[in-house]
Design an enzyme around this catalytic site. Sequence first.
Site, mmCIF file in Angstrom:
data_model
loop_
_atom_site.group_PDB
_atom_site.id
_atom_site.type_symbol
_atom_site.label_atom_id
_atom_site.label_comp_id
_atom_site.label_asym_id
_atom_site.label_seq_id
_atom_site.Cartn_x
_atom_site.Cartn_y
_atom_site.Cartn_z
ATOM 1 N N SER A 197 0.860 -1.193 0.000
ATOM 2 C CA SER A 197 0.000 0.000 0.000
ATOM 3 C C SER A 197 0.888 1.232 0.000
ATOM 4 O O SER A 197 2.036 1.178 0.487
ATOM 5 C CB SER A 197 -0.889 0.006 1.244
ATOM 6 O OG SER A 197 -1.553 1.252 1.403
ATOM 7 N N TYR A 237 -2.929 -1.626 10.086
ATOM 8 C CA TYR A 237 -2.926 -1.834 8.640
ATOM 9 C C TYR A 237 -1.664 -1.246 8.025
ATOM 10 O O TYR A 237 -0.954 -1.912 7.258
ATOM 11 C CB TYR A 237 -4.160 -1.205 8.013
ATOM 12 C CG TYR A 237 -4.169 -1.271 6.504
ATOM 13 C CD1 TYR A 237 -4.679 -2.395 5.847
ATOM 14 C CD2 TYR A 237 -3.667 -0.229 5.727
ATOM 15 C CE1 TYR A 237 -4.681 -2.472 4.463
ATOM 16 C CE2 TYR A 237 -3.662 -0.295 4.344
ATOM 17 C CZ TYR A 237 -4.170 -1.417 3.718
ATOM 18 O OH TYR A 237 -4.153 -1.489 2.345
#
Length: 247
Positions: free
Chosen positions: A138, A151
């Site tokens: 990400s 996350y």
Amino acid sequence: MRTTGNTILITGGGSGIGRELALRFNALGNTVIVAGRRMAALEQVIAGREGMHAMTLDVEDPEKIATFAKQVISEHPQLNVLINNAGIMRHEDLARKRDLGDAEETIVTNLLGPIRLTNVLIDHLAVQPAAAIVNVSSGLAFTPLSATPTYSATKAAIHSYTVSLREQLRGKVELIELAPPAVQTELTPGQSTREGYLPLEQFIDEVMTLFQQQPTPKEILVERVGFLRWAEREGRFDQVVEMLSAR
């Protein structure tokens, strides 16, 4: 990475980025196995398409991962590409004591899942022609979003782990990292229509163009994610972290 003639396993293939990658790679002439928890969603992806297969997989359970690996190798012995895409994203309030269930589940799904699945498939992949592993991280691996701390941390770990895998598997398996920006998927509720997020179709178009470059970039970075990927190098890190937190 060869873009046609592969047998590709994609986790989290029932929706979002995984689903679109599966469809695009299949259209290029690859056999694609989509894996995920919900067979109904997977069957919708493969419906009416040749060279696509669906298999259930719970990346939270190490025993089920091991059983899955044996089955997928048995049924698809030419498997040569693994795309570790499955992941979850949870908001967390760190300013008070809380139940750590969300954090622990995020670590298991986003980090231990890819590590475990890669581990049980690596002996097979390492002897396949044109073998590759694609790990989906990400933009938040490089500049974290404070509202989703675990996350962001797991994606930073996936980035680091991919670098190490690349070195250890050099000459045997190609390692590629795909780092999306904020994309309109259902990773979090309502995200698929959230204003300002990159439309999924536009994201996949750019990603597939990058995959078809020769040689394939070791990091697949669409233009929009550069804002996060290079924030520290360009001296913008603190500013970007504060901006993301303010949102």
